[in-house]
Every structure is written in C-alpha cells, then in structure tokens.
Design a protein around this motif. Structure first.
Motif, PDB file in Angstrom:
ATOM      1  N   PHE A  35     -16.493  -4.859   6.465  1.00  0.00           N
ATOM      2  CA  PHE A  35     -16.139  -3.664   7.232  1.00  0.00           C
ATOM      3  C   PHE A  35     -14.811  -3.083   6.753  1.00  0.00           C
ATOM      4  N   ALA A  36     -13.819  -3.950   6.565  1.00  0.00           N
ATOM      5  CA  ALA A  36     -12.493  -3.465   6.154  1.00  0.00           C
ATOM      6  C   ALA A  36     -12.556  -2.804   4.781  1.00  0.00           C
ATOM      7  N   SER A  37     -13.260  -3.432   3.827  1.00  0.00           N
ATOM      8  CA  SER A  37     -13.357  -2.855   2.478  1.00  0.00           C
ATOM      9  C   SER A  37     -14.109  -1.529   2.497  1.00  0.00           C
ATOM     10  N   ARG A  86       0.781  11.566  -1.850  1.00  0.00           N
ATOM     11  CA  ARG A  86       1.102  10.507  -2.799  1.00  0.00           C
ATOM     12  C   ARG A  86       1.354   9.174  -2.090  1.00  0.00           C
ATOM     13  N   GLY A  87       2.168   9.218  -1.049  1.00  0.00           N
ATOM     14  CA  GLY A  87       2.444   7.989  -0.314  1.00  0.00           C
ATOM     15  C   GLY A  87       1.205   7.442   0.377  1.00  0.00           C
ATOM     16  N   PHE A  88       0.376   8.335   0.940  1.00  0.00           N
ATOM     17  CA  PHE A  88      -0.835   7.896   1.628  1.00  0.00           C
ATOM     18  C   PHE A  88      -1.844   7.299   0.651  1.00  0.00           C
ATOM     19  N   GLN A  89      -1.980   7.912  -0.525  1.00  0.00           N
ATOM     20  CA  GLN A  89      -2.891   7.401  -1.543  1.00  0.00           C
ATOM     21  C   GLN A  89      -2.450   6.011  -2.017  1.00  0.00           C
ATOM     22  N   ARG A  90      -1.129   5.825  -2.173  1.00  0.00           N
ATOM     23  CA  ARG A  90      -0.635   4.512  -2.598  1.00  0.00           C
ATOM     24  C   ARG A  90      -0.909   3.464  -1.526  1.00  0.00           C
ATOM     25  N   LEU A  91      -0.710   3.844  -0.257  1.00  0.00           N
ATOM     26  CA  LEU A  91      -1.001   2.911   0.834  1.00  0.00           C
ATOM     27  C   LEU A  91      -2.481   2.539   0.846  1.00  0.00           C
ATOM     28  N   LEU A  92      -3.343   3.542   0.648  1.00  0.00           N
ATOM     29  CA  LEU A  92      -4.786   3.266   0.608  1.00  0.00           C
ATOM     30  C   LEU A  92      -5.131   2.350  -0.565  1.00  0.00           C
ATOM     31  N   ALA A  93      -4.476   2.550  -1.700  1.00  0.00           N
ATOM     32  CA  ALA A  93      -4.745   1.705  -2.863  1.00  0.00           C
ATOM     33  C   ALA A  93      -4.359   0.253  -2.585  1.00  0.00           C
ATOM     34  N   LEU A  94      -3.192   0.062  -1.956  1.00  0.00           N
ATOM     35  CA  LEU A  94      -2.754  -1.295  -1.620  1.00  0.00           C
ATOM     36  C   LEU A  94      -3.722  -1.951  -0.632  1.00  0.00           C
ATOM     37  N   LEU A  95      -4.116  -1.191   0.404  1.00  0.00           N
ATOM     38  CA  LEU A  95      -5.056  -1.747   1.383  1.00  0.00           C
ATOM     39  C   LEU A  95      -6.400  -2.068   0.748  1.00  0.00           C
ATOM     40  N   ILE A 133      -7.017  -2.906  -2.412  1.00  0.00           N
ATOM     41  CA  ILE A 133      -6.878  -4.129  -3.217  1.00  0.00           C
ATOM     42  C   ILE A 133      -6.889  -5.363  -2.313  1.00  0.00           C
ATOM     43  N   ALA A 134      -6.145  -5.290  -1.202  1.00  0.00           N
ATOM     44  CA  ALA A 134      -6.095  -6.431  -0.284  1.00  0.00           C
ATOM     45  C   ALA A 134      -7.473  -6.716   0.315  1.00  0.00           C
ATOM     46  N   CYS A 135      -8.186  -5.678   0.741  1.00  0.00           N
ATOM     47  CA  CYS A 135      -9.498  -5.870   1.372  1.00  0.00           C
ATOM     48  C   CYS A 135     -10.523  -6.399   0.376  1.00  0.00           C
ATOM     49  N   VAL A 136     -10.522  -5.856  -0.836  1.00  0.00           N
ATOM     50  CA  VAL A 136     -11.472  -6.328  -1.847  1.00  0.00           C
ATOM     51  C   VAL A 136     -11.175  -7.778  -2.230  1.00  0.00           C
ATOM     52  N   THR A 137      -9.896  -8.125  -2.323  1.00  0.00           N
ATOM     53  CA  THR A 137      -9.529  -9.516  -2.596  1.00  0.00           C
ATOM     54  C   THR A 137     -10.019 -10.437  -1.494  1.00  0.00           C
ATOM     55  N   TRP A 138      -9.804 -10.025  -0.249  1.00  0.00           N
ATOM     56  CA  TRP A 138     -10.285 -10.792   0.905  1.00  0.00           C
ATOM     57  C   TRP A 138     -11.802 -10.965   0.834  1.00  0.00           C
ATOM     58  N   LEU A 158      -3.617 -12.385  -9.013  1.00  0.00           N
ATOM     59  CA  LEU A 158      -4.065 -11.195  -9.725  1.00  0.00           C
ATOM     60  C   LEU A 158      -4.003  -9.960  -8.835  1.00  0.00           C
ATOM     61  N   ALA A 159      -4.363 -10.126  -7.555  1.00  0.00           N
ATOM     62  CA  ALA A 159      -4.291  -8.996  -6.628  1.00  0.00           C
ATOM     63  C   ALA A 159      -2.845  -8.526  -6.435  1.00  0.00           C
ATOM     64  N   LEU A 160      -1.911  -9.467  -6.348  1.00  0.00           N
ATOM     65  CA  LEU A 160      -0.508  -9.085  -6.225  1.00  0.00           C
ATOM     66  C   LEU A 160      -0.042  -8.335  -7.472  1.00  0.00           C
ATOM     67  N   GLY A 161      -0.508  -8.795  -8.636  1.00  0.00           N
ATOM     68  CA  GLY A 161      -0.161  -8.081  -9.860  1.00  0.00           C
ATOM     69  C   GLY A 161      -0.735  -6.676  -9.874  1.00  0.00           C
ATOM     70  N   ALA A 162      -1.988  -6.528  -9.413  1.00  0.00           N
ATOM     71  CA  ALA A 162      -2.592  -5.188  -9.351  1.00  0.00           C
ATOM     72  C   ALA A 162      -1.847  -4.289  -8.378  1.00  0.00           C
TER      73      ALA A 162
END
Length: 352
Positions: free
Chosen positions: A60-62, A82-91, A93-98, A147-151
């Motif tokens: 669901f989160a991903s 720009r800031g919102f897109q970066r936040l979405l990118a970080l989230l 990556i975290a959700c896909v890693t999870w 790897l997720a932290l690096g991404a």
C-alpha cells in the motif's frame, strides 16, 4: 485575476488527478491482496500466506507514494515542486526497500516453514539450511538498506559524491565500520562462520557455561540459548568461535541416554535386562535401535551400579525416555524384587 484563477483551477485539477490515481492504486493493491487471500484459503499457492502477511502494508505504501510521484505535476505554479519531488523520491526509495525486504522474507518463510517440519534422518541437514537462510537474509536485508541509503544520497546534489562512494566503495565502509564497531563486525563474521562451517545450527542441543539448552535464535551478533527451565542465555556469537562448548547434535539428532540404578548384590540382572527391553518396546520415544543393560561399577557403599543405555530420535525425546524407564525400573525392582533394594551391611564382631 484571470491568470490567478486559472492557476488555482489548474492546481485543484492536478490534486484531483493525484487523488483519483491514488484511489485507483489502493483499489488495485486491495484486489491483489484479496486474490492472494483467496489462494490462501484454498491452499493453492504456498506463497500467498507469507505475501499477505508481510507485504500488505509495504505494498500500500509503495503504491500510494509511487502513484503520487507519477501523477503529480512538478510544473504546477505556486508550489515548491522541487522540494516536494525530492521528498517523494526519498519516500519511494524507502517504501520500495521495505517492500523488497518483506517480499524476500515472505519467500524464505515458505522454505523455513517446510524445513521446520522435517524430522528423522534429514533433520540435521534441514536445521543447517534453516540457519544459513536465516543469516543470509539478514545480511541481504542489511545490504539492501545500505544501497537504499546510497540511492537516497543521490537525490541531494551536495552529497552525491558521498552517495557514490557509499555505493561503489565497500572498502571505505569497511574501514569506517571497522574503526567504529570492531566487536560488532567481529560478531557478524563469527555468525557467518558458524552458519557455513556447520558448527552450530538452530535447535542444536549444547552445553555452555555448564548450562544445558537448545539454540533458539542465531543472529549475526548474538545467540539465544533456551535452557531446560525456560530461561534464556544470551551470548555473543564470537563466544562460540573462541570458547569450547559441547554440541550434542553435531553430526545427527539421535542421541543416547543412560539411567543409573544402585541396588543390592541380590539383583537378578538378566531379569532386569529383559524387563528393560520390554519397557523400551512399549515406549514410543525409543527409536528401536540401541539399548543395553550393564553392571558398570561397585560403589564404595557396597552397592551394584546398573547402567541402562537407550537411544532416541533427539535430546528432548531422550530426556523423557530416560525418566520413563527410570520410573519403570524403580517400580519393577520395588514390587518384584524388594530384597534387592539398596541396603548397607555392617559386620559386628561376635561376642565371646
């Protein structure tokens, strides 16, 4: 005024599009979950249960974060895109890693569950594979997180070089980690050594620090030993590579148990031997292999020591079998041969 109104209308339309896309993604994930659950009820797919149990919330989160990132219009006026897109990118990556970690755990859960139910001669090999899978998936999860932290670092231009170094240079990470956490890395390497050298496995019966117990959990940093009285002895993994310990199930799960009886010299040994064999044949804990009754010693008190030896499939069965046979033989000697119960003889000089 018209321009402002048009911008507001465009922003509202953009967010409405995002909301519709998110709702559609949630519905799609829910449909997949229901299909998997129906497979689970019919037991038609072994992976259905672990996937439903582990991947529902990461899925669901991903789906939500990925849909928002795909549907959101970064060119919408009046917003810090720009800031919102970066936040979405970080989230994302975290959700896909999870999701990846939980999916990997779901797949290995099926294998581990099947190996848990293996008994008999294949039990030792099954426990070795369980131990190795459990440790490898922990290592894999740690690698995926790194790897997720690096991404994530790649999303920040200021620290992109640091992110590239984290992804491409394991040597730097090794040096830094070795300086900061030498004992932790030592335990991790010791855990891998124990798992792949087959020196220690889950459910092995060991004696450590004069404590008898069973290996309940084997991680990269510590070993949890469940003692016979349900206490837990927690030891660092490096303990087992630097200190001697007894492993009662090193080569096989089958184990020999012994019962000692100290009785009078008048005991009919052959009759007790026959009774021992009869009791073992009627006991389901005996594995139908080894047994014997021997006179092993004469005690300083003048008693005869009998040792009844028997085999069982594992240490837990051996302990219960020993208790059953000890109780049976004590009852047999007490009821059938009371004259052979332990007694002390004292010789007094005759009176003149």
């Amino acid at each position: 005024m018209t321009t402002t109104g048009g911008a507001v209308t465009a922003a509202a339309w953009n967010w409405a599009t995002v909301a519709i896309a998110v709702a559609a993604a949630i519905v799609a994930v829910e449909l997949v979950r229901r299909v998997l659950k129906s497979r689970l009820i019919g037991e038609r797919w072994a992976l259905a249960g672990p996937f439903v149990r582990r991947c529902t919330w990461p899925g669901f989160a991903s789906a939500v974060v990925g849909t928002v990132k795909a549907a959101y219009d970064p060119g919408m006026p009046g917003s810090d895109s720009r800031g919102f897109q970066r936040l979405l990118a970080l989230l994302l990556i975290a959700c896909v890693t999870w999701l990846m970690i939980q999916a990997a755990y779901a797949v290995t859960d099926v294998v581990l569950d099947r190996l848990t139910r293996v008994e008999g001669e294949r039990n030792r090999r099954a426990r070795r594979i369980r131990t190795q899978i459990a440790l490898v998936r922990r290592v894999s999860a740690a690698v995926v997180v790194v790897l997720a932290l690096g991404a994530m670092l790649f999303t920040f231009p200021q620290v992109r070089a640091l992110g590239a170094g984290l992804l491409a240079s394991a040597g730097i990470a090794g040096v830094v980690g070795g300086i900061a956490a030498q004992s932790t890395l030592g335990n991790m390497l010791a855990g891998l050594q124990l798992a792949f050298s087959d020196a220690l496995r889950l459910d092995d019966v060991v004696v450590v620090e004069d404590e008898w117990g069973r290996i309940e959990e084997l991680t990269l940093t510590y070993v949890a030993l469940r003692l016979w009285d349900e206490r837990r002895l927690i030891l660092p993994v490096s303990y087992f590579t630097t200190n001697p310990f007894e492993n009662w199930t090193r080569h096989e799960s089958r184990i020999l148990g012994s019962v000692y009886l100290r009785v009078d010299w008048s005991i009919p040994v052959e009759e007790v031997r026959t009774e021992l064999y009869r009791a073992l044949r009627n006991n389901p804990l005996w594995d139908q292999k080894d047994w014997t009754l021997q006179v092993t010693d004469i005690t300083p008190e003048g008693l005869v020591e009998l040792r009844a030896l028997m085999s069982a499939a594992d240490s837990a069965s051996a302990f219960d079998l020993r208790c059953d046979i000890r109780e049976h033989l004590v009852t047999f000697i007490r009821d059938k041969h009371p004259e052979s119960l332990p007694r002390l003889r004292v010789e007094t000089p005759a009176r003149r």
